[in-house]
Design an enzyme around this catalytic site. Structure first.
Site, PDB file in Angstrom:
ATOM      1  N   HIS A   1       2.750  -2.676   7.137  1.00  0.00           N
ATOM      2  CA  HIS A   1       1.661  -1.783   6.711  1.00  0.00           C
ATOM      3  C   HIS A   1       1.556  -0.596   7.669  1.00  0.00           C
ATOM      4  CE1 HIS A   1      -0.617  -4.289   3.661  1.00  0.00           C
ATOM      5  NE2 HIS A   1       0.313  -5.124   4.089  1.00  0.00           N
TER       6      HIS A   1
ATOM      7  N   HIS B   1       0.868  -1.178   0.000  1.00  0.00           N
ATOM      8  CA  HIS B   1       0.000   0.000   0.000  1.00  0.00           C
ATOM      9  C   HIS B   1       0.908   1.232   0.000  1.00  0.00           C
ATOM     10  CE1 HIS B   1      -3.333  -2.573   2.037  1.00  0.00           C
ATOM     11  NE2 HIS B   1      -3.400  -2.642   0.723  1.00  0.00           N
TER      12      HIS B   1
ATOM     13  N   GLU C   1       0.881  -3.927  11.420  1.00  0.00           N
ATOM     14  CA  GLU C   1       0.212  -2.638  11.280  1.00  0.00           C
ATOM     15  C   GLU C   1       0.849  -1.641  12.235  1.00  0.00           C
ATOM     16  OE1 GLU C   1      -2.099  -1.851   9.196  1.00  0.00           O
ATOM     17  OE2 GLU C   1      -2.997  -3.733   8.493  1.00  0.00           O
TER      18      GLU C   1
ATOM     19  N   GLU D   1       1.272   4.037   2.855  1.00  0.00           N
ATOM     20  CA  GLU D   1       1.628   3.634   4.216  1.00  0.00           C
ATOM     21  C   GLU D   1       3.149   3.651   4.350  1.00  0.00           C
ATOM     22  OE1 GLU D   1      -0.416  -0.068   4.619  1.00  0.00           O
ATOM     23  OE2 GLU D   1      -2.394   0.864   4.508  1.00  0.00           O
TER      24      GLU D   1
END
Length: 847
Positions: free
Chosen positions: A503, A407, A575, A410
């Protein structure tokens, strides 16, 4: 030695009619200017002179006494002739500066990247619709000396009304954006051809205080700026290219600033209903004058921060606004605003170039081009491991696979990856030990196209790559297709201990993992041990309470789920928040790049704890997880008004029923394939089905009995291997059962607070006594024979104390102390001889 060539030299040959014709033909059209007597071909009369070390193609051979007679000397001469002849000379051979006959083989084309200390970096390739300014945008790396605390809302924050161009003045308008329904066709360096338009308004004089906006640079994505007041601007972000959504990341430049004046910026087209800006996160600002004068980089700025719903109804999807005020530090300054610390494709290439030019790091870190992206940008693959003494030792190493930036918006994933690379490529004893026992496969930027153009979530295919790991469209999704294929081949040659994809998260604070869980009773909770260990090693940054291990149907195409189904038990998505921490000493403060880089160190640190031959930490974590899970079940049953004997049948409940849903998930649903790719995907799937061999039908009773016996023996053999001491084989993952418990949101937040006492010195004293390994855990890393371990791990001495790096960037913060001792691998640190120098990487692992 070369009989055909020797015979050709010793006897005269008649002119070849075809070569004679071609010679005149080429001369007639002006393509060949040499004389026929100088043609180096078999039809020419040759003569080799004594005075020439090589050859002269003129006339004919002399008498026999003019020829070299010694056999060895003749073979040497012929070999020299073969290598020096324009006809026989190969482009795959490299010669020294004197053109001496001592050739080396050229590296295969594009096997290694284009890095060279003599040449420039590969310029990014942009879609031909994108305008790109010629300026090079760069920022210094800086860590604020004081913690940057969250903004504390007062409740009196102004909510400006959105007025748009009808009552304001557009001062920046990006028109070179692909229209809805378009798709990527081609790319080039520098993007759109022709002269770059001046989008900023023309200042009317020195008193004109209009801000000048720009975002046509790497990772920039501002589409429009409207001036609605003297110092007030409404901003519209560009959606991901070839889509009409995914507005969250922002990065743009302003010029012509005024000091001690309060400006207000309002982004009007955000798409997420919840954001960390609503709970205190501040935007990032960068001042060029501060960077040049005071060496100050990115810092958190902003007051009157408010995140709210846009009341303007466009008839499609609801939009949300972010507004904040700021005062610039200087007049006539150039400043930047960003959602998070930018990390561009050029930043990555500069970092990899420094590795390639480092004579030490380049010995154990090999750079490859995994593939080319849709736009033709290189996707880099790093193979990191110490040279092995033998092929058997190389083959015994387990693998760890890490990736980031699938992504593109990010960027926190890139900073964690940079911290990991800084540590694993260092001379720390722990880093050397990790390189001794593992092969690291690292893809630092999976989606370079999206990073370059400033997308938040998608590639130039207009789709979220982390929903398409099952794709068969190699040409449309090359980055993940080649990444998956590389991992598939890696699994065929060695065990992959860990897969982790880095991420960012815009709705939850702290750092946490999303994993998968097996319903196998024999290995319950094993996938949760690594996250729990990581939370103990980074207690002020990593939150185990926020981790989740439920595999939802909408996540079947993600990297972690696909790799888990391929057989990687420890498969995770890491994350990291765009905001900061709510834990320990860093509570209510924003993360800096140094905080994120330290997580890269803690990943390495936890891998060593996870694979320690003394399994005390591992078994302690399993016991703690079991007790926490019992408490969680008891709480859920109480909420449902039920009762159960936890001592007797608690383990009969599937983990999928206990696990909470990812209520704070930051993900997007898959949009399926673009319309122009649907037919192509169907055709490829049909071809794949036709290629599958049909299973032969067993015609006779004898055939059926033989097949039954074979299957029975295979099952018995597998059970024997699983129950053999010293061997651990995790069974394949099972399909999850339908859930029957309703999970209240955040029900685990009050349970998993690390209530168990941490491991202490007494509990870990067994590591120095050479305790044996538990059967389910033996295969994780090292051989049990300590003598073998000592002999194959050169370079360490007993005085080398692990995790005691003097560089603060490679270790945890001084005020953060993990809750268990750090002495590990005692058998590998004694009687170690200096490591010999290896000219290349002796590892049979190829991308």
């Amino acid at each position: 030695m070369f009989p055909a060539l020797e015979t050709d030299l010793k006897q005269e040959t008649l002119p070849d009619p075809y070569e004679d014709f071609m010679h005149h033909h080429l001369q007639y059209y002006g393509y060949f200017k040499a004389q026929k007597s100088n043609l180096p071909n078999s039809a020419t009369h040759h003569r080799v002179w004594k005075t020439s070390p090589r050859y002269m193609l003129n006339g004919s051979f002399g008498e026999k006494d003019d020829l070299i007679s010694d056999t060895l000397e003749t073979e040497t001469f012929l070999y020299s002739l073969m290598l020096s002849s324009p006809l026989l000379r190969s482009r795959q051979l490299l010669y020294d500066d004197l053109d001496e006959v001592n050739p080396r083989l050229r590296e295969p084309r594009e096997l290694f990247s284009i890095f060279s200390s003599r040449g420039p970096l590969q310029a990014p390739r942009w879609p031909i619709e994108c305008e790109v300014i010629k300026e090079n945008i760069s920022h210094i790396e800086w860590v604020p000396p004081q913690p940057e605390y969250f903004y504390q809302p007062t409740g009196d924050e102004k909510v400006p009304e959105i007025v748009g161009e009808e009552q304001g003045t557009a001062v920046y308008q990006l028109d070179s954006v692909p229209t809805e329904g378009a798709y990527f066709t081609s790319s080039r360096i520098g993007g759109k051809r022709g002269i770059i338009k001046e989008l900023a308004v023309t200042l009317q004089g020195p008193e004109d205080n209009t801000l000048l906006f720009e975002s046509r640079f790497e990772s920039g994505n501002l589409q429009k700026a409207v001036r609605v007041g003297i110092y007030e601007y409404e901003l519209t972000l560009r959606t991901d290219l070839y889509t009409d959504k995914h507005t969250q990341w922002f990065y743009f430049r302003v010029q012509n600033t005024r000091k001690d004046v309060t400006y207000r910026f309002t982004i009007v087209n955000l798409l997420k209903p919840k954001s960390l800006y609503a709970v205190g996160m501040k935007p990032l600002m960068y001042s060029q004058l501060d960077a040049i004068t005071y060496n100050i980089g990115w810092r958190r700025e902003g007051q009157e921060i408010k995140y709210y719903k846009n009341t303007t109804d466009d008839g499609q999807q609801p939009l949300y606004c972010l507004t904040w005020t700021v005062q610039f530090p200087h007049d006539q300054d150039t400043c930047f605003f960003a959602h998070f610390y930018p990390y561009t494709y050029t930043d990555l290439q500069c970092y990899l170039l420094s590795i390639a030019n480092n004579p030490i790091q380049s010995q154990f870190c090999k750079l490859r081009a995994l593939c080319r992206s849709l736009a033709g940008n290189t996707v880099y693959l790093l193979t990191i491991t110490n040279p092995s003494r033998t092929p058997q030792e190389a083959a015994a190493k387990k693998a760890v696979v890490l990736s980031a930036r699938v992504h593109p918006g990010e960027s926190n994933g890139s900073w964690i990856m940079k911290g990991f690379l800084d540590f694993i490529l260092s001379n720390s004893p722990d880093a050397q030990l990790l390189r001794d026992i593992f092969v690291f496969k690292v893809i630092p930027m999976l989606n370079p196209d999206g990073v370059i153009v400033g997308n938040y979530r998608c590639s130039l295919a207009g789709r979220d790559l982390n929903r398409h790991y099952k794709t068969v469209l190699k040409d449309s999704f090359p980055c993940i297709w080649y990444a998956k294929n590389m991992i598939k081949r890696l699994l065929e040659e060695r065990e992959v201990l860990l897969y982790c994809d880095f991420h960012g998260h815009s709705r939850k604070n702290n750092i946490f993992l999303y994993g998968c869980n097996s319903n196998s009773r024999k290995h319950w909770l094993h996938e949760r041990v690594f996250p729990l260990m990581l939370s103990k090693n980074a207690p002020d940054k990593f939150s185990f309470d926020s981790c989740n291990f439920k595999v939802q149907k909408c996540k079947e195409g993600t990297g972690r789920v696909v790799m888990w189904r391929m057989g990687i038990i420890n498969s995770y998505t890491m994350e990291s928040t765009f905001g900061g921490s709510t834990l320990g000493s860093k509570r209510d403060t924003h993360f800096t790049v140094e905080d994120l880089k330290s997580l890269g160190y803690h990943v390495c640190d936890t891998i060593l704890d996870f694979c320690d031959p003394d399994q005390t930490k591992y078994t302690q974590c399993l016991q703690e997880l079991k007790e926490l899970l019992q408490q969680e079940i008891h709480k859920k049953l109480n909420n449902l008004g039920q009762d159960m004997d936890l001592e007797g049948s608690w383990s009969d409940i599937p983990l999928s029923d206990i696990e909470s849903s990812t209520s704070g998930s930051d993900s997007s649903l898959s949009d399926g394939l673009p319309a122009h790719l649907l037919n192509l995907a169907d055709e490829l799937n049909q071809k794949a089905m036709l290629k599958k061999p049909k299973k032969k039908r067993l015609q006779t009773r004898k055939q059926r009995n033989e097949q039954y016996q074979k299957n029975y023996l295979m099952r018995e053999l597998k059970l024997t291997e699983n129950n053999t001491p010293g061997r651990a084989r995790f069974p394949p993952t099972l399909q999850k059962q339908p859930t029957f418990l309703k999970n209240p949101e955040n029900s685990s937040s009050s349970i998993m607070r690390n209530e168990k006492p941490r491991l202490n010195e007494t509990q870990l004293s067994g590591r120095d006594k050479g305790t044996s390994l538990d059967p389910p855990l033996t295969s994780l890393v090292l051989p049990k024979n300590k003598d073998i371990t000592q002999s194959k791990k050169p370079g360490f001495t007993a005085s080398c104390s692990p995790k005691r790096s003097t560089n603060s960037s490679l270790g945890p913060a001084p005020d953060v102390k993990p809750n268990w001792p750090k002495t590990r691998y005692p058998a590998t640190r004694k009687d170690r001889t200096p490591m010999v120098a290896y000219p290349s990487l002796h590892i049979y692992t190829y991308p």
